[in-house]
Design a protein around this motif. Structure first.
Motif, short mmCIF file in Angstrom:
data_model
loop_
_atom_site.label_atom_id
_atom_site.label_comp_id
_atom_site.label_asym_id
_atom_site.label_seq_id
_atom_site.Cartn_x
_atom_site.Cartn_y
_atom_site.Cartn_z
N CYS A 42 -0.60 7.76 -6.05
CA CYS A 42 -1.54 8.41 -6.94
C CYS A 42 -0.92 9.59 -7.38
N CYS B 287 -0.55 12.42 -4.49
CA CYS B 287 0.61 12.27 -3.61
C CYS B 287 1.65 12.31 -4.21
N ALA C 17 -5.64 5.66 -1.85
CA ALA C 17 -6.59 5.69 -2.76
C ALA C 17 -6.26 4.54 -3.70
N CYS D 120 -2.53 3.74 -3.27
CA CYS D 120 -1.50 4.54 -3.08
C CYS D 120 -1.04 4.26 -1.77
N CYS E 139 -1.71 7.92 0.79
CA CYS E 139 -3.40 7.88 1.00
C CYS E 139 -4.26 6.80 1.01
ZN LIG Z 1 -2.70 9.00 -3.06
#
Ligand SMILES: [Zn+2]
Length: 127
Positions: free
Chosen positions: A47, A50, A13, A8, A11
């Motif tokens: 993701c 987000c 991820a 992502c 963040c």
């Molecule tokens: Zn994210």
């Protein structure tokens, strides 16, 4: 899923479903150019959590921009009671989300949202 780096853009991820965020229309129904597929030079991948936050940030920015225009006496999408009301409700919703458990946003703080809600309330009282 061949989404470039596979994490992502907000963040970081990884190992989760990512989506290229195409925002389409903004809060006031205007076409949102930068992220339309043909004009977006650097598509970002987010993701699920987000992308929700990114949409919140976009709505917040739209409303803030229009409110600033309104406050400056310029033509604004918030000039009508209906839109003003709708924007106020959306801000409350955003505030609730940011204050909730899933709320920590990499893009926006609940303080910023609170300030705008206060400014809009003050404007309502003045009229
Ligand atoms: Zn994210």
């Amino acid at each position: 899923m061949d989404s470039a780096a596979g994490s992502c853009n907000a963040c970081g991820a990884a190992a989760t479903a990512l989506m290229k965020l195409s925002l389409g229309k903004d809060f006031f129904g205007r076409t949102y150019d930068r992220l339309s597929p043909s004009t977006d030079q650097s598509p970002k991948w987010y993701c699920e959590g987000c992308s929700m936050q990114k949409n919140i940030q976009r709505d917040f920015r739209d409303i803030l921009g229009e409110f600033d225009k309104l406050a400056a006496g310029q033509h604004s999408s918030l000039s009508t009671q209906e839109e003003f009301q709708r924007a106020s409700l959306r801000l409350r919703e955003i505030s609730t989300i940011l204050n909730g458990t899933a709320g920590r946003s990499p893009f926006l703080t609940s303080v910023e949202v609170g300030q705008l809600i206060d400014r809009m309330q003050t404007a309502t009282m003045r009229t």
